[in-house]
Design an enzyme around this catalytic site. Structure first.
Site, short mmCIF file in Angstrom:
data_model
loop_
_atom_site.label_atom_id
_atom_site.label_comp_id
_atom_site.label_asym_id
_atom_site.label_seq_id
_atom_site.Cartn_x
_atom_site.Cartn_y
_atom_site.Cartn_z
N GLU A 149 96.33 21.30 -23.81
CA GLU A 149 97.14 19.93 -22.82
C GLU A 149 96.71 19.38 -22.14
OE1 GLU A 149 101.26 21.68 -22.90
OE2 GLU A 149 101.13 22.09 -24.44
N GLU A 166 101.62 29.18 -22.18
CA GLU A 166 101.54 29.87 -20.52
C GLU A 166 102.65 30.18 -19.96
OE1 GLU A 166 103.07 25.48 -19.65
OE2 GLU A 166 101.00 24.34 -19.65
C1 FCB Z 1 104.17 22.36 -20.70
C2 FCB Z 1 104.52 22.64 -21.77
C3 FCB Z 1 104.54 21.35 -22.88
C4 FCB Z 1 105.03 20.50 -22.38
C5 FCB Z 1 104.31 20.07 -21.22
C6 FCB Z 1 104.59 18.66 -20.73
O1 FCB Z 1 103.45 23.53 -19.49
O2 FCB Z 1 103.26 23.89 -22.22
O3 FCB Z 1 105.48 22.32 -23.36
O4 FCB Z 1 106.23 20.52 -21.69
O5 FCB Z 1 104.73 20.84 -20.53
#
Ligand code: FCB
Length: 446
Positions: A357, A168
């Site tokens: 994620e 990110e």
């Molecule tokens: C993302 C991050 C990860 C975690 C989640 C909730 O932005 O990559 O490390 O904190 O959010």
């Protein structure tokens, strides 16, 4: 639940994600150098409740039992990151072989358990020594980062075949170099744009380095990508605000990677990034990844705002809108992941998408040694169902990784938002697999 694992196909990668700083602890053990998150969390009032990750989940010492939990939940793929300052305490130069040995142990134990390791090279914990030289705002970082990537490939590339370059970039440059709410706590447009351009260069350069090391490796990089909609339907100024926010939050790093350049047309202020661009950079920003990592949790509603500098837009948070939300104040809106996948599908040069994620923080309670986290379980099922819907409509989505293995240090929010499939008692380091983790394990056990 209206889906089965078979519907996703045999070539679909199911996994779980973590990040070094959020779980490892052992912040100064075995020769590790300081990172920007070590120093940022020492500063006053930066992290909720003054928390830090000096110990965190103590994964550094407990990795064997934690990896055994992944095995117990039948999760075949484990995504984790390398703490740059553990392997190169000063960012460049001397290698810390004890740090290398630790990651070798983690990788070897994964393989022994039959779990495929997926490495994220950079998940936000820049060596403090490099921040002293300007960190991501210094163009030299392209060389520093290349040295780090080579170091990881040389030591882990004989066993690890799946690599992600950055986690990110919009979040670590935006929160870390524009808003100052994440490490290293820098602010302002010029810091942000310099950091952004250098991160965009590194994301492609990292891909090239991995490919030239081994052409068969599966290479990707990850992006935060939100589903955006106007606060007021049929409101022209809100609709235009969505376009600007989308250019900034979703397209700034993705499009140069795809060879499309920065989305300056849709957000004029980005023009100022040009002063950091050197001849030849435009080509170097592009790289053909094998996959794009989509990290999506929610949708955002955007309204026009005259007061917000540069963007003239603001995001109206879930609480204000009175909708169901998680502890992060993120709306629970399962179609968000479907919408994000459908939008990414529109880029012809994206070969494959993996959800790297997705997950949620809810208030969990331990009752009789059990954690019955119904809301998280529902969240996961609903979002996975939306991934399947997109897949069935032809989106080339080839994986889904839950954020995250166990409750951990949630950056500026500290330890209170718990995202894990496994509950952690931070006083005793005791682990309990939550209902969501048990369900995921049963789902994968087919
Ligand atoms: C993302 C991050 C990860 C975690 C989640 C909730 O932005 O990559 O490390 O904190 O959010």
């Amino acid at each position: 639940m209206h889906f089965s694992k078979e519907e996703f196909g045999n070539d679909f990668s199911w996994g779980i994600s973590t990040a070094a700083y959020q779980i490892e602890g052992a912040h100064d053990t075995d020769g590790k150098g300081m990172s920007i998150w070590d120093s940022f969390s020492q500063k006053r009032r930066k992290i909720a409740n003054g928390e830090h990750a000096n110990i965190a989940c103590d994964f550094y010492h407990q990795y064997t039992s934690d990896l055994a939990l992944i095995k117990k939940m039948n999760i075949p793929n484990y995504r984790f990151s390398i703490a740059w300052s553990r392997v190169l305490p000063n960012g460049i130069g001397t290698i810390n072989y004890k740090g290398i040995a630790y990651y070798n142990r983690v990788i070897d134990f994964c393989l022994e358990l039959g779990i495929e390791p997926w490495i994220t090279l950079y998940h936000w914990d820049l060596p403090e020594a490099l921040q002293k030289k300007g960190g991501w705002t210094n163009r030299e970082i392209i060389n520093w980062f290349s040295e780090f990537v080579n170091c990881c490939l040389n030591h882990f590339g004989d066993r690890v075949k799946h690599w992600m370059v950055l986690n990110e970039p919009m979040v670590f440059t935006g929160a870390g170099y524009f808003l100052g709410v994440h490490a290293p706590g820098k602010k302002g447009l010029s810091n942000f744009l310099a950091a952004a351009h250098h991160a965009a260069m590194c994301q492609a350069e990292g891909g090239r380095i991995i490919r030239s090391f081994e052409s068969n490796f599966k290479i990707g990089t990850t992006f935060s990508y939100s589903d955006l909609a106007p606060l007021r339907e049929d409101h022209e100024r809100d609709a235009k605000a969505v376009i600007r926010v989308d250019a900034l939050l979703n397209r700034l790093f993705l499009e140069p990677l795809l060879g499309l350049g920065y989305p300056i047309r849709d957000l004029k202020i980005l023009q100022k990034i040009e002063r950091f661009i050197k001849p030849g950079d435009e080509q170097k920003l592009a790289f053909q990844m094998d996959f794009i990592g989509l990290q999506n949790y929610t949708r955002e509603l955007v309204s026009y705002s005259a007061f917000m500098p540069f963007l003239h837009a603001k995001i109206v948070k879930a609480k204000k809108r009175n909708v169901q939300h998680t502890l992060m104040n993120w709306e629970v809106y399962p179609p968000c992941i479907y919408n994000a996948l459908k939008r990414l599908q529109k880029y012809p040069s994206i070969k494959e998408i993996l959800v790297t994620e997705n997950g949620a923080a809810f208030p969990d309670a331990v009752v009789n040694e059990e954690v019955d986290d119904e809301e998280r379980l529902q969240y996961l099922q609903d979002h996975i169902a939306q991934v399947l819907k997109a897949k069935n409509e032809g989106v080339n989505v080839k994986g889904y990784f839950v954020w995250t293995l166990m409750d951990n240090f949630e950056w500026a929010e500290g330890y209170s938002p718990r995202f894990g499939l496994v509950h952690v008692d931070f006083d005793t380091q005791k682990r309990i697999i939550k209902s969501s983790g048990k369900w995921f394990g049963q789902f994968l056990d087919k």
